[in-house]
Write an enzyme that holds these catalytic residues in place. Sequence first.
Site, PDB file in Angstrom:
ATOM      1  N   ASP A 232      -4.905   3.571  -1.947  1.00  0.00           N
ATOM      2  CA  ASP A 232      -5.978   3.929  -1.014  1.00  0.00           C
ATOM      3  C   ASP A 232      -6.491   5.336  -1.291  1.00  0.00           C
ATOM      4  O   ASP A 232      -5.768   6.310  -1.070  1.00  0.00           O
ATOM      5  CB  ASP A 232      -5.444   3.900   0.424  1.00  0.00           C
ATOM      6  CG  ASP A 232      -5.221   2.498   0.931  1.00  0.00           C
ATOM      7  OD1 ASP A 232      -6.171   1.688   0.886  1.00  0.00           O
ATOM      8  OD2 ASP A 232      -4.088   2.199   1.378  1.00  0.00           O
TER       9      ASP A 232
ATOM     10  N   HIS B   1      -1.355  -1.410  -4.039  1.00  0.00           N
ATOM     11  CA  HIS B   1      -2.609  -1.039  -3.391  1.00  0.00           C
ATOM     12  C   HIS B   1      -2.682   0.487  -3.278  1.00  0.00           C
ATOM     13  O   HIS B   1      -1.789   1.126  -2.725  1.00  0.00           O
ATOM     14  CB  HIS B   1      -2.654  -1.702  -2.013  1.00  0.00           C
ATOM     15  CG  HIS B   1      -3.953  -1.547  -1.299  1.00  0.00           C
ATOM     16  ND1 HIS B   1      -5.072  -2.292  -1.605  1.00  0.00           N
ATOM     17  CD2 HIS B   1      -4.322  -0.728  -0.280  1.00  0.00           C
ATOM     18  CE1 HIS B   1      -6.066  -1.951  -0.802  1.00  0.00           C
ATOM     19  NE2 HIS B   1      -5.639  -0.997   0.011  1.00  0.00           N
TER      20      HIS B   1
ATOM     21  N   SER C 202       0.835  -1.199   0.000  1.00  0.00           N
ATOM     22  CA  SER C 202       0.000   0.000   0.000  1.00  0.00           C
ATOM     23  C   SER C 202       0.871   1.251   0.000  1.00  0.00           C
ATOM     24  O   SER C 202       1.616   1.499   0.964  1.00  0.00           O
ATOM     25  CB  SER C 202      -0.907   0.005   1.227  1.00  0.00           C
ATOM     26  OG  SER C 202      -1.467   1.294   1.373  1.00  0.00           O
TER      27      SER C 202
ATOM     28  N   HIS D 158      -8.482   0.906  -3.737  1.00  0.00           N
ATOM     29  CA  HIS D 158      -9.382   0.737  -2.590  1.00  0.00           C
ATOM     30  C   HIS D 158     -10.010   2.093  -2.314  1.00  0.00           C
ATOM     31  O   HIS D 158      -9.344   2.995  -1.810  1.00  0.00           O
ATOM     32  CB  HIS D 158      -8.542   0.229  -1.394  1.00  0.00           C
ATOM     33  CG  HIS D 158      -9.304   0.104  -0.114  1.00  0.00           C
ATOM     34  ND1 HIS D 158      -8.667  -0.006   1.108  1.00  0.00           N
ATOM     35  CD2 HIS D 158     -10.638   0.047   0.152  1.00  0.00           C
ATOM     36  CE1 HIS D 158      -9.584  -0.119   2.068  1.00  0.00           C
ATOM     37  NE2 HIS D 158     -10.778  -0.079   1.516  1.00  0.00           N
TER      38      HIS D 158
ATOM     39  N   MET E 105     -12.243   4.487  -0.348  1.00  0.00           N
ATOM     40  CA  MET E 105     -12.925   4.741   0.920  1.00  0.00           C
ATOM     41  C   MET E 105     -13.625   6.079   0.748  1.00  0.00           C
ATOM     42  O   MET E 105     -13.226   7.110   1.304  1.00  0.00           O
ATOM     43  CB  MET E 105     -11.904   4.761   2.059  1.00  0.00           C
ATOM     44  CG  MET E 105     -11.409   3.371   2.413  1.00  0.00           C
ATOM     45  SD  MET E 105      -9.819   3.368   3.255  1.00  0.00           S
ATOM     46  CE  MET E 105      -8.716   3.394   1.853  1.00  0.00           C
TER      47      MET E 105
ATOM     48  N   ASP F 113      -6.710  -6.200   4.845  1.00  0.00           N
ATOM     49  CA  ASP F 113      -6.081  -4.883   4.751  1.00  0.00           C
ATOM     50  C   ASP F 113      -6.004  -4.231   6.123  1.00  0.00           C
ATOM     51  O   ASP F 113      -7.026  -3.928   6.739  1.00  0.00           O
ATOM     52  CB  ASP F 113      -6.915  -4.014   3.793  1.00  0.00           C
ATOM     53  CG  ASP F 113      -6.279  -2.662   3.520  1.00  0.00           C
ATOM     54  OD1 ASP F 113      -5.143  -2.424   3.973  1.00  0.00           O
ATOM     55  OD2 ASP F 113      -6.935  -1.839   2.852  1.00  0.00           O
TER      56      ASP F 113
ATOM     57  N   MET G 145      -9.097   8.179  -0.163  1.00  0.00           N
ATOM     58  CA  MET G 145      -9.965   8.561   0.970  1.00  0.00           C
ATOM     59  C   MET G 145     -10.519   9.957   0.735  1.00  0.00           C
ATOM     60  O   MET G 145      -9.797  10.838   0.267  1.00  0.00           O
ATOM     61  CB  MET G 145      -9.148   8.585   2.262  1.00  0.00           C
ATOM     62  CG  MET G 145      -8.453   7.282   2.570  1.00  0.00           C
ATOM     63  SD  MET G 145      -7.459   7.450   4.065  1.00  0.00           S
ATOM     64  CE  MET G 145      -6.669   5.851   4.106  1.00  0.00           C
TER      65      MET G 145
ATOM     66  N   MET H 198     -11.574  -5.756   6.092  1.00  0.00           N
ATOM     67  CA  MET H 198     -10.664  -4.796   6.738  1.00  0.00           C
ATOM     68  C   MET H 198     -10.268  -5.334   8.105  1.00  0.00           C
ATOM     69  O   MET H 198     -11.129  -5.702   8.902  1.00  0.00           O
ATOM     70  CB  MET H 198     -11.345  -3.438   6.916  1.00  0.00           C
ATOM     71  CG  MET H 198     -11.547  -2.619   5.656  1.00  0.00           C
ATOM     72  SD  MET H 198     -10.046  -2.077   4.819  1.00  0.00           S
ATOM     73  CE  MET H 198      -9.205  -1.146   6.088  1.00  0.00           C
TER      74      MET H 198
HETATM   75  C1  DX5 Z   1      -6.268   1.858   5.733  1.00  0.00           C
HETATM   76  C2  DX5 Z   1      -5.831   1.463   4.351  1.00  0.00           C
HETATM   77  C3  DX5 Z   1      -4.733   0.480   4.309  1.00  0.00           C
HETATM   78  C4  DX5 Z   1      -3.423   0.933   4.885  1.00  0.00           C
HETATM   79  C5  DX5 Z   1      -2.699  -0.264   5.434  1.00  0.00           C
HETATM   80  O1  DX5 Z   1      -7.466   2.519   5.681  1.00  0.00           O
HETATM   81  O2  DX5 Z   1      -6.918   0.897   3.652  1.00  0.00           O
HETATM   82  O3  DX5 Z   1      -4.539  -0.009   2.988  1.00  0.00           O
HETATM   83  O4  DX5 Z   1      -2.601   1.585   3.942  1.00  0.00           O
HETATM   84  O5  DX5 Z   1      -1.567   0.172   6.093  1.00  0.00           O
HETATM   85  P1  DX5 Z   1      -0.818  -0.738   7.172  1.00  0.00           P
HETATM   86  O6  DX5 Z   1      -0.361  -1.986   6.465  1.00  0.00           O
HETATM   87  O7  DX5 Z   1       0.313   0.128   7.616  1.00  0.00           O
HETATM   88  O8  DX5 Z   1      -1.806  -1.051   8.247  1.00  0.00           O
HETATM   89 ZN    ZN Z   2      -6.505  -0.137   1.722  1.00  0.00          ZN
END
Ligand code: DX5
Ligand code: ZN
Length: 226
Positions: free
Chosen positions: A35, A33, A8, A66, A68, A182, A37, A144
């Site tokens: 993310d 990955h 990620s 991903h 969010m 994740d 947000m 998650m």
């Molecule tokens: C959190 C993200 C994850 C995050 C994971 O909301 O969806 O993908 O980057 O990071 P680590 O592996 O550090 O928990």
């Molecule tokens: Zn994620």
Amino acid sequence: MKKILAPSILAADFTVLGEQIKAASEGGAPYLHVDVMDGMFVPSISFGMPVMVSVRKCTDMFFDVHVMIEKPDRYVERFAECGADGITFHVEADEGHIAETIKHIHETKSLKGVPLKAGIAIKPGTPISAVMPYAADVDVIMVMTVEPGFGGQKLIPETIDKVRALRAFLDSEGLAVDIEVDGGISSSNIENIIKAGANVVVAGSSVFRGDIKSNVSELIGLMGEN
Ligand code: DX5
Ligand code: ZN
């Protein structure tokens, strides 16, 4: 099920993002990955289209996006144009519209000219019954293992039971759907989570803190033979 590590980039150093992605790829990670947000579905805001466009130019890795964000269906085409290969959205963010969003994702092509993979995600407090009705229609279900929103958190142990129950359900239905996990995954718990039935593993801090290439190969080694 094929085992896949998905580093990620949320945990990467953005001043040297291209180099860090190259190191993750050289270590053997097939997925990246990404993310996204929106500050609404989760309290934080990460990054979006311009970052994806830049990164798409520096690697052929599968972009596991991903989202969010609230009402994810609004952005399916845009993410595809920016290089997404798969889009995973939260069922909690798309109530009443989940089947349509899955269909929309599948009907959209990536820049590589193939249909996008579609995934649905659940937060730690959401039961697996929320994704069961859609299991036959998706490529991946994400469980998650931390509350979404931030990297570097500790894995919530109870979520591993959800992975186990979900794999048992998929097996009983004869469905070969990926289970992605994740949040909070490291060399100390990755074997356990694979044993529970996950086959796609996201790792942020445990990849990007320290020597990226060797972190990736260590985690892949611990995931076991494909
Ligand atoms: C959190 C993200 C994850 C995050 C994971 O909301 O969806 O993908 O980057 O990071 P680590 O592996 O550090 O928990
Ligand atoms: Zn994620």
